[in-house]
Design a protein around this motif. Structure first.
Motif, PDB file in Angstrom:
ATOM      1  N   PHE A  26     -20.939 128.304  28.260  1.00 49.64           N
ATOM      2  CA  PHE A  26     -21.194 126.860  28.275  1.00 49.64           C
ATOM      3  C   PHE A  26     -21.591 126.454  29.701  1.00 49.64           C
ATOM      4  N   ASN A  27     -22.741 125.820  29.801  1.00 47.01           N
ATOM      5  CA  ASN A  27     -23.191 125.314  31.107  1.00 47.01           C
ATOM      6  C   ASN A  27     -23.482 123.823  31.011  1.00 47.01           C
ATOM      7  N   VAL A  28     -23.194 123.124  32.080  1.00 48.14           N
ATOM      8  CA  VAL A  28     -23.584 121.716  32.174  1.00 48.14           C
ATOM      9  C   VAL A  28     -24.539 121.599  33.355  1.00 48.14           C
ATOM     10  N   ILE A  29     -25.757 121.213  33.047  1.00 41.49           N
ATOM     11  CA  ILE A  29     -26.804 121.091  34.070  1.00 41.49           C
ATOM     12  C   ILE A  29     -27.113 119.606  34.251  1.00 41.49           C
ATOM     13  N   VAL A  30     -27.124 119.154  35.489  1.00 42.27           N
ATOM     14  CA  VAL A  30     -27.495 117.753  35.749  1.00 42.27           C
ATOM     15  C   VAL A  30     -28.744 117.734  36.618  1.00 42.27           C
ATOM     16  N   GLU A  31     -29.777 117.071  36.121  1.00 40.20           N
ATOM     17  CA  GLU A  31     -31.021 116.892  36.882  1.00 40.20           C
ATOM     18  C   GLU A  31     -31.087 115.431  37.298  1.00 40.20           C
ATOM     19  N   ALA A  32     -31.331 115.193  38.580  1.00 44.23           N
ATOM     20  CA  ALA A  32     -31.350 113.805  39.057  1.00 44.23           C
ATOM     21  C   ALA A  32     -32.642 113.532  39.814  1.00 44.23           C
TER      22      ALA A  32
END
Lengths: 155, 155
Positions: free
Chosen positions: A88-94
């Motif tokens: 499980f990965n959580v990727i945040v692009e801002a």
């Protein structure tokens, strides 16, 4: 953030004030150090911008705060649902403005699950519960910008 | 965040996109790990809430992001002004709601300088420049909540 335990274990002082504090000490050139929940955290600028790269850049910690907050929620909720992904990965692009003050004006959160026959409805429900009910970082950022999300499943 | 160098050293790709990304991997129970600017960062819940306390809580990283961002600005600006305090701390106090989603609704930033005969007007100017012109974390949080600040000088 959701707690796996039903009983609230906050101290009386915390219940009354709900105040959180950090204290960063300037250590070298433009580096700062602090103790967070018993863990040493160092913040620094890159060498190109006058620092020594002793730790990560501070602004990007905003993204790690968001990913960590919602990630912990989701994995706790999935545990209650008896769903365990292989990974499980959580990727945040801002997206950041180019003019000062350079700040994030839009974020996208990608929840990437790996596993065979994962129940998509439960994954969606866990993400929704974090986004709408539990994640305090999402709640704050949403007041300041648009946040979208996406669920990706890799078999 | 302010840069000590006048020339912009961003790559062409960064200039075009100004996109920042973090990717957190779930590692154990409810812990997550990521690489930030070449530095390993671990996020975890406390043991009381179902974690293993392998790293700090994610939401509080919001405070470290703010303190680090404005702290680096201020110390860079003071360097340009030829002002060097003996010590410098940035303390952020945040008030959280008691109901889910538990989130910060008010913050106070305390700039604490130590030194003899520090020029108060320059300290104020450096703080003001960070708050109004350079700190991208302040710029985002201000859209979501009230942020007040205070300058303390210890001789």
């Amino acid at each position: 953030m959701l707690s796996l335990q039903r009983k609230n274990k906050l101290t009386i002082k915390e219940k009354l004030s709900m105040k959180h504090i950090v204290d960063l000490s300037w250590t070298d050139k433009v580096a700062f150090e602090t103790d967070m929940d018993g863990h040493k955290v160092i913040i620094d600028a890159s060498e190109e911008t006058g620092g020594s790269d002793l730790g990560p850049r501070p602004k990007k910690l905003m993204l790690t705060a968001l990913a960590g907050c919602t990630g912990i929620d989701v994995i706790m909720i999935l545990k209650k649902m008896k769903v365990e992904p292989e990974a499980f990965n959580v990727i945040v692009e801002a997206d950041s403005t180019e003019e000062h003050p350079k700040h994030y004006y839009k974020m996208k959160v990608i929840y990437q699950f790996k596993g065979k026959d994962l129940p998509k409805d439960k994954l969606q429900r866990a993400v929704q519960l974090s986004e709408e009910k539990y994640c305090g970082v999402t709640a704050t950022y949403r007041k300041a910008m648009e946040i979208e999300s996406e669920i990706r499943i890799i078999e």
